[in-house]
Every structure is written in C-alpha cells, then in structure tokens.
Design a protein around this motif. Structure first.
Motif, short mmCIF file in Angstrom:
data_model
loop_
_atom_site.label_atom_id
_atom_site.label_comp_id
_atom_site.label_asym_id
_atom_site.label_seq_id
_atom_site.Cartn_x
_atom_site.Cartn_y
_atom_site.Cartn_z
N LEU A 93 -21.28 2.11 -8.11
CA LEU A 93 -19.90 2.39 -7.14
C LEU A 93 -19.28 3.68 -7.26
O LEU A 93 -19.19 4.16 -8.45
N THR A 94 -19.12 4.22 -6.22
CA THR A 94 -18.41 5.68 -6.17
C THR A 94 -16.89 5.39 -5.37
O THR A 94 -17.08 4.85 -4.28
N VAL A 95 -15.95 5.84 -6.01
CA VAL A 95 -14.75 5.75 -5.38
C VAL A 95 -14.05 7.10 -5.35
O VAL A 95 -14.25 7.90 -6.24
N ASP A 96 -13.34 7.09 -4.11
CA ASP A 96 -12.37 8.68 -4.15
C ASP A 96 -11.29 8.48 -3.16
O ASP A 96 -11.04 7.44 -2.53
N SER A 97 -10.37 9.30 -3.38
CA SER A 97 -8.98 9.11 -2.76
C SER A 97 -8.27 7.86 -2.69
O SER A 97 -8.10 7.37 -1.46
N LEU A 98 -8.29 7.39 -3.76
CA LEU A 98 -7.46 5.93 -4.11
C LEU A 98 -6.14 6.33 -3.92
O LEU A 98 -5.67 7.18 -4.51
N ARG A 99 -5.35 5.19 -3.24
CA ARG A 99 -3.92 5.47 -3.03
C ARG A 99 -3.27 4.22 -2.85
O ARG A 99 -3.84 3.38 -2.43
N ILE A 100 -1.93 4.32 -3.42
CA ILE A 100 -1.14 3.15 -3.55
C ILE A 100 0.06 3.42 -2.39
O ILE A 100 0.67 4.66 -2.77
N ILE A 101 0.39 2.63 -1.33
CA ILE A 101 1.13 3.02 -0.24
C ILE A 101 2.34 2.24 -0.59
O ILE A 101 2.22 0.93 -0.38
N ALA A 102 3.69 2.80 -0.73
CA ALA A 102 4.87 1.89 -0.90
C ALA A 102 5.39 1.35 0.40
O ALA A 102 5.00 1.88 1.37
N LYS A 103 6.13 0.29 0.22
CA LYS A 103 6.57 -0.28 1.30
C LYS A 103 8.01 0.81 1.92
O LYS A 103 8.55 1.44 1.20
N LYS B 93 0.38 -1.25 0.42
CA LYS B 93 -1.19 -1.13 0.63
C LYS B 93 -1.98 -0.43 -0.33
O LYS B 93 -1.22 0.30 -1.10
N PHE B 94 -3.18 -0.84 -0.57
CA PHE B 94 -4.10 -0.06 -1.35
C PHE B 94 -5.37 0.20 -0.63
O PHE B 94 -5.74 -0.33 0.18
N THR B 95 -5.33 1.80 -0.40
CA THR B 95 -6.43 2.41 0.46
C THR B 95 -7.37 3.36 -0.45
O THR B 95 -6.93 3.78 -1.66
N GLY B 96 -8.23 3.90 0.24
CA GLY B 96 -9.39 4.62 -0.33
C GLY B 96 -10.68 4.64 0.20
O GLY B 96 -10.75 4.25 1.52
N TYR B 97 -11.54 5.30 -0.60
CA TYR B 97 -12.85 5.55 0.18
C TYR B 97 -14.15 4.96 -1.11
O TYR B 97 -13.88 5.03 -2.32
N TYR B 98 -15.14 4.46 -0.59
CA TYR B 98 -16.06 3.97 -1.59
C TYR B 98 -17.74 3.86 -1.01
O TYR B 98 -17.50 3.80 0.39
N THR B 99 -18.36 3.94 -1.78
CA THR B 99 -19.95 3.71 -1.48
C THR B 99 -20.33 2.71 -2.37
O THR B 99 -19.88 2.78 -3.45
N ARG C 282 -14.01 3.80 4.48
CA ARG C 282 -12.59 3.65 4.12
C ARG C 282 -12.17 2.18 4.23
O ARG C 282 -12.89 1.55 5.09
N PHE C 283 -11.26 1.90 3.15
CA PHE C 283 -10.78 0.58 3.18
C PHE C 283 -9.32 0.75 3.23
O PHE C 283 -8.77 1.64 2.66
N GLU C 284 -8.61 -0.34 3.75
CA GLU C 284 -7.36 -0.56 3.72
C GLU C 284 -6.84 -1.98 3.46
O GLU C 284 -7.12 -2.84 4.48
N VAL C 285 -6.20 -2.39 2.16
CA VAL C 285 -6.18 -3.84 2.09
C VAL C 285 -4.42 -4.09 1.84
O VAL C 285 -3.98 -3.14 0.96
N PRO C 286 -3.92 -4.85 2.14
CA PRO C 286 -2.51 -5.34 1.95
C PRO C 286 -2.42 -5.85 0.51
O PRO C 286 -3.13 -6.52 -0.16
N PHE C 287 -1.15 -5.75 -0.03
CA PHE C 287 -0.53 -6.48 -1.28
C PHE C 287 -0.27 -7.86 -0.87
O PHE C 287 0.79 -7.82 0.00
N ASN C 288 -0.72 -8.78 -1.40
CA ASN C 288 -0.37 -10.04 -1.05
C ASN C 288 0.49 -10.61 -2.13
O ASN C 288 0.01 -10.74 -3.35
N TYR C 289 1.70 -10.73 -1.88
CA TYR C 289 2.86 -11.10 -2.70
C TYR C 289 2.64 -12.63 -3.13
O TYR C 289 2.60 -13.54 -2.26
N ILE C 290 2.70 -13.06 -4.23
CA ILE C 290 2.76 -14.67 -4.74
C ILE C 290 4.07 -15.14 -4.51
O ILE C 290 5.04 -14.62 -4.90
N PRO C 291 4.04 -16.33 -3.80
CA PRO C 291 5.30 -17.00 -3.40
C PRO C 291 6.18 -17.33 -4.84
O PRO C 291 5.46 -17.88 -5.92
N GLY C 292 7.56 -16.98 -5.05
CA GLY C 292 8.14 -17.36 -5.98
C GLY C 292 8.31 -16.23 -7.16
O GLY C 292 8.84 -16.50 -8.17
N LYS C 293 7.36 -15.25 -7.11
CA LYS C 293 7.38 -14.28 -8.06
C LYS C 293 8.30 -13.28 -7.83
O LYS C 293 8.59 -12.70 -6.52
#
Length: 348
Positions: free
Chosen positions: A338-348, A229-235, A298-309
């Motif tokens: 655009l303002t961003v804060d507390s960006l985070r990459i969450i591992a599986k 996941k990719f998460t964080g905060y923005y305005t 706050r946002f939280e978006v998943p990593f979409n893996y490309i098939p075959g990669k």
C-alpha cells in the motif's frame, strides 16, 4: 569474643558487597510531567529516537513551564527537573547515568499542526536501527510498526523494514510505502508469521512492544476543529498468497488494505487494542478497500459522526494505514503493498 568476631566479619563482608554493587548504567527520562492545565494532549517520550513531544496551549508556550522529570535510578539531568523552560527555542535535556558511563540527550519538540495536509517529502533515519520516518516542519508526527519490527530482528537496513519512503509517489514525489513481509526467526518463535506494514499519526511505545504489541501503537494528534472529510491518494497491490495467523494458506481469499481516520475525545490516546471499539470515538472516515488500483487514485470519504457522541475539549484525530487489513491478527499476504500520498483532513 566469637560472636563479636562474626559480627565484625559480617560487617566487612556486607560492606564489600555494597561497595562492589554496580552503579546503574541507564540514562533515560522515564517521565516528563507537565501540569495538565497547560497541555492539549498527553506528552510522548520516544525512547527509540531520543525525542519528547509536548502539546502546549498557547499561553504556556509564551510563559514557559516547569517539567518534573523521573529518571533512571541514580541518573542526573540538565536542565534539572522543575526548571522553568521556555520552548520558543530548541530545548535539549542531557541525562547522565549513575555510573557516569552513559550520556543520553533528548530533544524536546513542541507539536503544533497548522496544516493537516501530509505530503511525506522529508524523511529521516533512526540512527541505531536504520528504519525511516517522516518529519513535518522538523517534528515527528507519524510513526509505524518499524520499531517493533526492529525488536523482532528485521535486518538493520532501510529497505528491509515494512514501512519506508518511496520516490514513486504522486507526480514523481516521495510517498509512504507499506509492505507485508515475512516474520523473523524471533517473531515466528512468538507465533507471528508475517509483519504487515503500518503507518499512523501518533507514536510507537517501545515499552509495550514485547508485552502487548497492539498497545504499542498509540494513535492520534490534537485537533482543534471538527473534521468533515478525509482525502488523499493511494495505490495497492495485494500479495499472491493469503495466509492465516498460523501461516496456513486460505484458499480463495485475497488480501486488502486498511486506510481510515478517526476523531475521538482525548487527551488519552487510543491504540491498536481499542481504536475500533472505544467509547471515546466520535466519528470515523474509512476508505472502502474493495479495489486495488495500480496507479495513484484519489479518494474522498466523509466523517460519519456517531449519534449521541459529544465532542470534548481535547479532540484528537488519528489516521491509520496498513498493507494488510487483518494485520493486527497477523493474517494477510506477504508482498501486499500500500502506498499513500497527500493525505488530508478537511475541517467543516
């Protein structure tokens, strides 16, 4: 005798020219080469801030390495090229120009990202051009288009640049703020009517800035897991007047931001010319840019893996943000923020 006289005259004339040739005043480290077997990613030389970022594997960090340096013509360096260096303590290379009139000291930082949460609390300033950039554990991991804006003639003061810190971050902390600003006299001469705020994990390669500005933005840092996941905060606040690359108003069009993360196979970094098209890309996590919240959201978006990669042994993660989503085409609205804060990459 006449021929001999001309030969002597030519000899002294050429000798005088050679003696009068100026010695090179440059004092740069042009290449900092370490055997690839010791690295998890390619080395970055940040000429603008006199820093060298290296990505050593654990064994190399313990035993040390012997970098081979390429310098400006005639320059000398200490420690010398090929010297075995242990990076458990701060390391500095001092270059003296051939002319002897210039000294340049490079700080070498070993990059190791243990915590992929970025709060942007600590910022420093480029000594010459006065733009800001954040530090994580005293190491520069993030860059922006500010070095390019400096070359374009933006006023040398912090608030004039498109990317800077703000004290209006999440819960009253600092955050990263990007604004789309008008072009400068020089940039407009080159056909660039606006300069978007951009912010990214990686490096700005000043050598490419005037040749190919998009290639100057080198994205990514080494990553040793698979992200989930990719998460964080923005305005976001769009500017009032969307314009095309020629500076003409586009009726009915509203500016939008860009904020996304990319997992790709390194160690060669992707840049603004290929981050959206390269076969190195394995997965993407992109925030939808259809809303413009004025309060931190706050946002939280998943990593979409490309098939075959298939993930390789030198994974890289890039996080890229811009105040104008078509800023790479020099389209957008002056004043978009655009303002961003507390960006985070969450591992599986």
């Amino acid at each position: 005798m006449k021929n001999l006289f001309y030969l002597i005259l030519m000899y002294f004339t050429l000798g005088s020219c050679i003696r009068e040739a100026p010695l090179n005043p440059e004092a740069d480290i042009e290449e900092f080469n370490i055997d690839a077997q010791f690295l998890s990613s390619s080395t970055i030389i940040d000429q603008a801030n006199s820093k060298i970022l290296i990505y050593l594997k654990p064994d190399a960090y313990q035993s040390g390495v012997s970098p081979a340096l390429k310098l400006s013509k005639g320059a000398t360096v200490s420690p010398a090229s090929g010297t075995l260096v242990n990076f458990s303590q701060p390391v500095f290379y001092t270059v003296k120009s051939e002319s002897g009139e210039n000294l340049k000291t490079y700080e070498v930082d070993v990059v190791e990202i243990g915590n992929w949460t970025f709060n942007f609390e600590t910022w420093t300033e480029n000594a010459q051009n006065k733009y800001e950039y954040p530090l994580d554990n005293n190491v520069q991991l993030w860059s922006s288009g500010n070095p390019g804006a400096a070359l374009a003639g933006v006023m040398q003061q912090t608030d004039a640049y498109p990317t800077k810190s703000t004290i209006n971050g999440l819960n009253g902390t600092k955050a990263a703020e990007m604004r789309t600003i008008p072009g400068t006299t020089l940039s407009e001469f080159l056909g660039i009517k606006l300069i978007p705020g951009s912010f990214f994990l990686g490096d700005f390669n000043s050598n490419q800035a005037l040749i190919n500005p998009l290639a100057a933005t080198e994205f990514g840092q080494p990553y040793f897991q698979l992200p989930e996941k990719f998460t964080g905060y923005y305005t976001y606040t769009p500017g009032g007047n969307f314009q095309d690359q020629n500076g003409n108003t586009v009726p009915g069009q509203t500016d939008r931001f860009s904020l996304y993360a990319v997992l790709y196979n390194g160690p060669t970094r992707l840049n603004g010319t290929n981050i959206n098209t390269s076969d190195q890309v394995i997965a993407r996590a992109k925030l939808p840019n259809t809303t413009a919240p004025t309060a931190f959201t706050r946002f939280e978006v998943p990593f979409n893996y490309i098939p075959g990669k298939t993930p390789g042994n030198n994974l890289m993660v890039a996080i890229v943000a811009s105040s104008s989503y078509q800023g790479d085409q020099y389209r957008g609205a002056i004043g978009s923020k655009l303002t961003v804060d507390s960006l985070r990459i969450i591992a599986k």
